[in-house]
Design a protein around this motif. Structure first.
Motif, PDB file in Angstrom:
ATOM      1  N   ARG A   1      20.064  -1.787 -12.194  1.00  0.00           N
ATOM      2  CA  ARG A   1      20.550  -2.913 -11.727  1.00  0.00           C
ATOM      3  C   ARG A   1      20.146  -2.581  -9.951  1.00  0.00           C
ATOM      4  O   ARG A   1      19.091  -4.027  -9.822  1.00  0.00           O
ATOM      5  N   SER A   2      20.018  -1.923  -9.088  1.00  0.00           N
ATOM      6  CA  SER A   2      19.587  -1.291  -7.533  1.00  0.00           C
ATOM      7  C   SER A   2      17.925  -1.199  -8.400  1.00  0.00           C
ATOM      8  O   SER A   2      17.562  -1.563  -6.502  1.00  0.00           O
ATOM      9  N   MET A   3      17.278  -0.489  -9.269  1.00  0.00           N
ATOM     10  CA  MET A   3      15.999  -0.371  -8.784  1.00  0.00           C
ATOM     11  C   MET A   3      15.567  -1.470  -8.950  1.00  0.00           C
ATOM     12  O   MET A   3      14.415  -2.243  -8.469  1.00  0.00           O
ATOM     13  N   LYS A   4      15.632  -2.768 -10.580  1.00  0.00           N
ATOM     14  CA  LYS A   4      15.170  -3.854 -10.183  1.00  0.00           C
ATOM     15  C   LYS A   4      15.246  -4.739  -8.895  1.00  0.00           C
ATOM     16  O   LYS A   4      14.440  -4.886  -8.298  1.00  0.00           O
ATOM     17  N   ARG A   5      16.597  -4.456  -8.201  1.00  0.00           N
ATOM     18  CA  ARG A   5      17.011  -5.132  -6.574  1.00  0.00           C
ATOM     19  C   ARG A   5      15.643  -4.901  -5.923  1.00  0.00           C
ATOM     20  O   ARG A   5      14.999  -5.380  -5.007  1.00  0.00           O
ATOM     21  N   PHE A   6      15.616  -3.559  -5.628  1.00  0.00           N
ATOM     22  CA  PHE A   6      14.596  -2.666  -5.072  1.00  0.00           C
ATOM     23  C   PHE A   6      13.371  -3.435  -5.212  1.00  0.00           C
ATOM     24  O   PHE A   6      12.324  -3.275  -4.498  1.00  0.00           O
TER      25      PHE A   6
ATOM     26  N   LYS B   1      11.647  -5.460  -6.651  1.00  0.00           N
ATOM     27  CA  LYS B   1      11.430  -7.463  -5.919  1.00  0.00           C
ATOM     28  C   LYS B   1      12.158  -7.527  -4.823  1.00  0.00           C
ATOM     29  O   LYS B   1      10.854  -8.568  -4.625  1.00  0.00           O
ATOM     30  N   SER B   2      12.497  -6.897  -3.896  1.00  0.00           N
ATOM     31  CA  SER B   2      12.579  -6.877  -2.631  1.00  0.00           C
ATOM     32  C   SER B   2      11.565  -6.949  -1.294  1.00  0.00           C
ATOM     33  O   SER B   2      10.074  -5.791  -2.180  1.00  0.00           O
ATOM     34  N   ASP B   3      11.087  -7.749  -0.686  1.00  0.00           N
ATOM     35  CA  ASP B   3       9.721  -7.182   0.748  1.00  0.00           C
ATOM     36  C   ASP B   3      10.826  -7.956   1.756  1.00  0.00           C
ATOM     37  O   ASP B   3       9.987  -8.368   2.111  1.00  0.00           O
ATOM     38  N   ASP B   4      11.644  -7.235   1.795  1.00  0.00           N
ATOM     39  CA  ASP B   4      12.107  -7.248   3.520  1.00  0.00           C
ATOM     40  C   ASP B   4      10.448  -6.327   4.714  1.00  0.00           C
ATOM     41  O   ASP B   4      11.262  -7.447   5.038  1.00  0.00           O
ATOM     42  N   GLY B   5      10.517  -6.196   3.891  1.00  0.00           N
ATOM     43  CA  GLY B   5      10.180  -5.361   5.593  1.00  0.00           C
ATOM     44  C   GLY B   5       8.328  -5.214   5.343  1.00  0.00           C
ATOM     45  O   GLY B   5       7.655  -4.690   6.472  1.00  0.00           O
ATOM     46  N   ALA B   6       7.438  -6.134   4.125  1.00  0.00           N
ATOM     47  CA  ALA B   6       6.869  -6.180   3.842  1.00  0.00           C
ATOM     48  C   ALA B   6       6.084  -7.042   5.614  1.00  0.00           C
ATOM     49  O   ALA B   6       4.879  -7.311   5.450  1.00  0.00           O
TER      50      ALA B   6
END
Length: 90
Positions: A32-37, A39-44
């Motif tokens: 789940r943490s790998m999926k979240r990582f 999918k995240s694009d916070d720093g883009a």
């Protein structure tokens, strides 16, 4: 299919499934943490602004270096022109 989802090439098919046998074997929290990582694009957006700002600064430095001699020549000509003007006080 179980062997394929545990391989690196099958990572995306593993992420698309709700819960597979590989996820149970590896550990649900880790997956789940790998999926979240992934999918995240916070720093883009931050990275985009840093690259854009660096490009603008680089172009400004390059532009000033290219036109430095011309800018100094114009400034010197203007300075000599202004110093030759006589200002009278009434």
């Amino acid at each position: 299919m179980q062997a394929a989802c545990c391989q690196v090439g099958g990572l995306f098919s593993l992420l698309e499934t709700q819960q597979s046998s590989c996820e149970k074997r590896i550990g649900g929290d880790k997956m789940r943490s790998m999926k979240r990582f992934l999918k995240s694009d916070d720093g883009a957006v931050t990275v985009d602004w840093v690259v854009l700002t660096a490009a603008i600064i680089g172009l400004a430095i390059f532009g000033f270096g290219a036109f430095r001699d011309v800018a100094f020549a114009i400034a010197n000509a203007l300075s000599s022109q202004m110093s030759s003007v006589v200002v009278s006080v009434f």
